[in-house]
Every structure is written in structure tokens, then in C-alpha cells.
Design a protein around this motif. Structure first.
Motif, short mmCIF file in Angstrom:
data_model
loop_
_atom_site.label_atom_id
_atom_site.label_comp_id
_atom_site.label_asym_id
_atom_site.label_seq_id
_atom_site.Cartn_x
_atom_site.Cartn_y
_atom_site.Cartn_z
N LEU A 1 65.91 20.03 4.04
CA LEU A 1 64.62 20.08 4.74
C LEU A 1 63.89 18.75 4.59
O LEU A 1 63.61 18.31 3.47
N VAL A 2 63.57 18.13 5.71
CA VAL A 2 62.90 16.83 5.67
C VAL A 2 61.48 16.88 6.25
O VAL A 2 60.69 15.98 5.99
N GLN A 3 61.16 17.91 7.03
CA GLN A 3 59.81 17.99 7.61
C GLN A 3 59.53 19.42 8.06
O GLN A 3 60.44 20.17 8.42
N THR A 4 58.25 19.78 8.05
CA THR A 4 57.78 21.08 8.53
C THR A 4 56.65 20.85 9.52
O THR A 4 55.69 20.13 9.22
N TYR A 5 56.77 21.44 10.69
CA TYR A 5 55.73 21.35 11.74
C TYR A 5 55.05 22.71 11.82
O TYR A 5 55.69 23.71 12.16
N ASP A 6 53.75 22.75 11.53
CA ASP A 6 53.07 24.04 11.36
C ASP A 6 51.75 24.14 12.10
O ASP A 6 50.81 24.76 11.63
N HIS A 7 51.66 23.54 13.30
CA HIS A 7 50.40 23.60 14.04
C HIS A 7 50.33 24.78 15.01
O HIS A 7 49.25 25.08 15.51
N HIS A 8 51.44 25.41 15.30
CA HIS A 8 51.40 26.58 16.19
C HIS A 8 50.76 27.76 15.46
O HIS A 8 50.79 27.85 14.23
N LEU A 9 50.20 28.66 16.24
CA LEU A 9 49.47 29.80 15.69
C LEU A 9 50.25 31.11 15.78
O LEU A 9 49.78 32.13 15.29
N PHE B 1 60.36 16.02 20.73
CA PHE B 1 60.85 17.35 21.11
C PHE B 1 59.69 18.20 21.58
O PHE B 1 58.52 17.93 21.26
N ILE B 2 60.02 19.23 22.35
CA ILE B 2 59.03 20.13 22.95
C ILE B 2 59.18 21.50 22.30
O ILE B 2 60.29 21.94 22.00
N SER B 3 58.07 22.17 22.09
CA SER B 3 58.08 23.52 21.53
C SER B 3 57.13 24.41 22.30
O SER B 3 56.06 23.96 22.74
N SER B 4 57.51 25.65 22.48
CA SER B 4 56.63 26.65 23.08
C SER B 4 56.52 27.82 22.12
O SER B 4 57.44 28.11 21.36
N SER B 5 55.38 28.49 22.18
CA SER B 5 55.08 29.52 21.21
C SER B 5 54.41 30.71 21.89
O SER B 5 53.97 30.62 23.05
N GLU B 6 54.33 31.81 21.15
CA GLU B 6 53.62 32.99 21.64
C GLU B 6 52.11 32.79 21.65
O GLU B 6 51.39 33.66 22.14
N ASP B 7 51.62 31.70 21.08
CA ASP B 7 50.18 31.41 21.20
C ASP B 7 49.83 30.82 22.57
O ASP B 7 48.73 30.34 22.77
N LYS B 8 50.82 30.85 23.51
CA LYS B 8 50.64 30.44 24.91
C LYS B 8 50.36 28.95 25.05
O LYS B 8 49.64 28.53 25.95
N THR B 9 50.91 28.16 24.16
CA THR B 9 50.78 26.71 24.24
C THR B 9 52.16 26.08 24.21
O THR B 9 53.12 26.64 23.69
N VAL B 10 52.23 24.88 24.80
CA VAL B 10 53.42 24.04 24.73
C VAL B 10 52.99 22.73 24.07
O VAL B 10 52.00 22.12 24.49
N ARG B 11 53.71 22.32 23.03
CA ARG B 11 53.34 21.11 22.29
C ARG B 11 54.51 20.14 22.27
O ARG B 11 55.67 20.54 22.25
N ILE B 12 54.16 18.87 22.24
CA ILE B 12 55.13 17.79 22.18
C ILE B 12 54.92 17.04 20.88
O ILE B 12 53.78 16.67 20.53
N TRP B 13 56.02 16.79 20.15
CA TRP B 13 55.96 16.23 18.81
C TRP B 13 56.78 14.94 18.74
O TRP B 13 57.84 14.84 19.36
N GLU B 14 56.29 14.00 17.95
CA GLU B 14 57.11 12.87 17.55
C GLU B 14 58.07 13.33 16.47
O GLU B 14 57.75 14.20 15.65
N ASN B 15 59.25 12.75 16.45
CA ASN B 15 60.25 13.15 15.48
C ASN B 15 59.79 12.87 14.05
O ASN B 15 59.39 11.76 13.72
N GLN B 16 59.78 13.94 13.21
CA GLN B 16 59.44 13.90 11.78
C GLN B 16 57.96 13.56 11.53
O GLN B 16 57.61 13.09 10.46
N ILE B 17 57.10 13.81 12.49
CA ILE B 17 55.65 13.63 12.30
C ILE B 17 54.97 14.97 12.59
O ILE B 17 55.06 15.49 13.70
N ASN B 18 54.27 15.49 11.60
CA ASN B 18 53.69 16.82 11.70
C ASN B 18 52.32 16.79 12.38
O ASN B 18 51.35 17.36 11.90
#
Length: 455
Positions: A285-293, A308-325
Motif C-alpha cells: 500500500l503506497v497511498q489512500t484516497y479518501d475524499h469520497h463520501l 485516474f477517474i473515480s465515481s461513487s454512490e455519493d453521485k460525484t465523479v472525481r479526477i485524481w493525480e497519481n499518488q496524490i490524495n
């Protein structure tokens, strides 16, 4: 004489009524006698506020009585507390035994892989990952140069999985193999040409398969399951390279395109975990992304692997830089629904998301990552199901499954619905993938279990 026997209605009495002497003289009802008793005796009549344990137990016995809900015998009251304690201890031991048994099942799970082909190696010592040369289609092209066409009908099917197919992928770049997982806890790799049979199965999960992803070199693939495990399998030998036991169900898993050693896992507890199998600490484990609700639904890397792109049940789509939380972009709206599937257009300028309001939305893959107002695809029914979508090799068409057992195809430029194919089974089609080198071949499957090929 009073109107009612036993009562005196004479006006000489000060009170409204007087208890008649006809009532038996009992100590509990003789109010005058109680009032006339001495002060020392009045103290005895007061309710006692504190009782010892033995007195409390005796009072409980008298309250239970001899009715249908009374105690069976006097010994029951004495042993009830001991029995309750014994039952609680048994429950605790049972729960502990079940948890330990589940942990042992996970630890003792042995990964088994069976080969069903004629031979694992050809005369030159090459496995089935090698691109076949006896096929009419050139499978070594980087990108398809011919124009794609609409699939029109179902031409064949594969047995698939008992209870339903939950994941389905073509082998990237060549497409001569396809990988599938289902509710039978088994992963299978199929020959798309030649005999159209299962070449190898991968058994090791104890719950239905949730997601499958090939690494960039295709030598291995990742699998996630409802047993809270993520495993990295060797595609040819069936051996497990890496095995992770997580604290929550992995909803999706994605391999980094530029580095087959790195991958991300989206959990149902709203966290995204970034792993590198070359790191020995914390299982890599090198990083944890924990901004979704809320729980993660889908993950997708940019083609260059930088974001990378992530979608969640909190009805948001977020875009992240690699290894930056810290997300660099959050796509949300008051009318936006949750989006259970993401895919990137072959031109690498857009990405699309399957929405729970029976629509497919398009977003720019470049800053500011805005939604395209005209590229909205509708006409199918996807609400309530995690239905996937796919693109043709030249990017001219986009196709999707449907909850009413149909395969829909739209024109990418005009957003017009072009065709709708009825798939046998009358059950939702949740998995769709377009062949990377063929002009019009699409595979699809769903809760019916069978895998259908359309052309």
C-alpha cells in the motif's frame, strides 16, 4: 337508608361516603385502625426503599405468580441468572468460532487452475497468449484502420457461468481471448476463434466475482470478489502472484497502464487504495484516497497513467493525480445520478459514464473536464443495474447493455440511436465489450449466464 346497600347517604356525615361495616374487617382495608395506630407502627407501614438481594429475589418470585407465564418451579428462579450467563458465553464462543472459521477459510483457500485445451505450449514453446497466425484477421495492428459496422444479430454463444456473468473482457490489443467471471466464483478464459471453448479456469475466490482487469502487458490480470479479496493471477499458468485480504468489499480494480506493478482498488467504505507489488511494507500500500463520501462504483485510468477517474454512490465523479490524495476535479450537480461504469473513448479526448437515469453522459478528458451538452445517449433502460458500455475500434459507435435484454448502439457524432438487438434469455445484459480488431463483433452477457457474440 341509602339508595345502595352498604352506603350511608345521611347529611350528618362529613365525607361523601363512608365504608360500611358490612365489609369484612381486614387489616389492609381498615383505614381507621391504621390511622389510629401508634407512630412507631406507622413507620413500619411505610414502603421500604432499599432491599437486599435476597429480598429482591423473594419479591420477584411473588410477582411471577402461578399463571401460564409463571415459573416452572422454585429452582428456576435461582438458576435463571446462571443460565443466562451460560447462554451469553455460548453465544460469544459461537460468534468467535464462526469468525475464526471464516478467517481460516480465507487463509486455507487454495487457488486451483485447470487447463482444458489440447496443449499448453505449441511446437515453439509459446502459450495461448501468443497471437495466432491462422486467423483471417490481422490481430497485430496497433489501431484498427478499417471502418467499423453495426452488429446485426447473435451468431453464437458460450456456456458462460452458472447463475450469471458479472465480468467480461476481451484481451486488449489482439482480442483472440476473452476473460469472464461470474456468480459461480470461477474465472474462465475463452478462445474467441478456433473451437470457441474454455481454455483455462481460475478457482480461488469463495464469493461471486466483482471485477476483472488485465495488466498492460496482459501477462497477468486482477480479480476482485465479494469475499473481500483481490488477487493477481498469471494469465497462462493460473498461479497467484499477489493476494490481498481487505477490510471492505472491493467494488472495482484498475491496473495502471504504464506500470503493470501498480493498481488501485475501490472499496465500498468510500476509500481508494493504491498498491505497488514491488513494495513489501503494508502489503504494498503506497497511498489512500479518501475524499469520497460513499462506496466506490467504478475506476478508470487515463491512457498515459498520470491520472485516474473515480465515481461513487455519493453521485460525484472525481479526477485524481497519481499518488496524490487531493482530487484535482470534482464533477457534481444537483440533478446528477450515480454512475456505475466508466470508459474512455478511443480518441482519448472523452470519457463516458453510464448513469442511473437511463442516459450515458460524455465528459472531456482534458482540463476543465466539463460535460459535453450534446453527446448524451439515451433510449435504453439502465436504472438499478451496473451496466457497462464499450466503443468500436474506430470510435464511430458506442454500445451498451439494457435491463430488458437488449444491445443498443449509437452514433458517436450525432448521438442518434442506430440499432437495438434482442438478446435471448429475457434478462438484463450488464456486460458488453467490442472486439479491439474486428469491425463489428461484440460480446455481451448478464444475469442469464451465457455469453453471446453479435455480428
Amino acid at each position: 337508608m341509602g339508595l345502595v346497600k352498604g352506603y350511608d347517604t345521611s347529611s350528618d356525615s362529613d365525607s361523601d361516603f363512608v365504608i360500611s361495616k358490612s365489609i369484612p374487617e381486614k387489616k389492609n382495608y381498615d383505614l381507621h385502625k391504621d390511622a389510629a395506630c401508634e407512630p412507631s407502627q406507622q413507620k413500619i407501614l411505610k414502603r421500604k426503599s432499599c432491599f437486599t438481594k435476597s429480598e429482591l429475589k423473594r419479591r420477584r418470585k411473588t410477582r411471577k405468580g402461578d399463571g401460564p407465564w409463571g415459573s416452572w418451579s422454585e429452582s428456576d428462579d435461582e438458576t435463571s441468572e446462571a443460565n443466562e450467563i451460560q447462554i451469553e458465553q455460548q453465544d460469544i464462543l459461537t460468534d468467535t468460532f464462526v469468525e475464526d472459521k471464516q478467517d481460516l477459510e480465507v487463509e486455507e483457500t487454495v487457488e486451483v487452475s485447470n487447463f482444458y485445451g489440447e496443449s499448453e505450449k505449441d511446437y515453439q514453446g509459446r502459450g495461448y497468449l501468443h497471437t495466432p497466425n491462422d486467423v483471417d484477421v490481422d490481430l497485430n495492428e496497433e489501431r484498427i484502420s478499417l471502418r467499423c459496422y453495426l452488429p446485426k444479430k447473435v451468431i453464437r454463444n458460450y456456456p458462460g457461468h452458472l447463475g450469471g456473468t458479472t465480468a467480461l473482457k476481451f484481451l486488449p490489443k489482439t482480442g483472440h481471448l476473452m476473460l469472464s467471471g461470474g456468480n459461480d466464483h470461477v474465472i474462465k478464459i475463452w478462445d474467441f476463434y478456433h473451437d470457441h471453448k474454455c481454455l483455462r479456469d481460475f478457482q480461488g475466490h469463495t464469493r461471486p466475482i466483482k471485477a476483472l482487469r488485465f495488466t498492460d502487458d496482459c501477462r497477468s490480470f486482477l480479480s476482485s470478489s465479494f469475499d473481500r479479496c483481490v488477487k493477481n493471477w498469471d494469465t497462462e499458468t493460473g498461479k497467484v502472484k499477489t493476494k490481498l485480504r481487505l477490510k471492505s468489499t472491493p467494488a472495482d480494480v484498475e491496473s495502471r497502464p504504464t506500470n503493470p506493478h501498480e493498481f488501485i482498488v475501490g472499496l465500498t467504505n468510500s476509500e481508494i487504495l493504491h498498491y505497488d507489488d514491488r513494495v513489501s511494507e503494508k502489503q504494498g500500500l503506497v497511498q489512500t484516497y479518501d475524499h469520497h463520501l460513499s462506496s466506490i462504483l467504478a475506476l478508470k485510468y487515463f491512457p498515459d497513467g498520470s491520472k485516474f477517474i473515480s465515481s461513487s454512490e455519493d453521485k460525484t465523479v472525481r479526477i485524481w493525480e497519481n499518488q496524490i490524495n487531493v482530487p484535482i476535479k470534482q464533477i457534481s450537480d444537483t440533478a446528477q445520478h450515480s454512475m456505475p461504469f466508466l470508459n474512455i473513448h478511443p480518441s482519448y479526448n472523452y470519457f463516458c459514464a453510464q448513469s442511473m437515469d437511463n442516459r450515458i453522459y460524455s465528459f472531456s478528458l482534458k482540463p476543465k473536464y466539463k460535460r459535453h451538452p450534446k453527446k448524451v445517449f439515451k433510449g435504453h433502460s439502465s436504472a438499478g443495474y451496473g451496466i457497462s458500455l464499450s466503443f468500436s475500434g474506430d470510435g464511430r459507435y458506442i454500445c451498451s447493455g439494457d435491463s430488458k435484454s437488449r444491445l443498443f448502439t449509437w452514433d458517436w457524432n450525432t448521438s442518434r440511436l442506430l440499432s437495438s438487438i434482442k438478446i435471448p434469455g429475457s434478462k438484463p445484459i450488464t456486460q458488453v465489450d467490442w472486439h479491439p480488431q474486428e469491425t463489428s463483433k461484440v460480446i455481451c452477457s448478464g444475469t442469464a449466464g451465457k455469453i453471446y457474440v453479435c455480428d
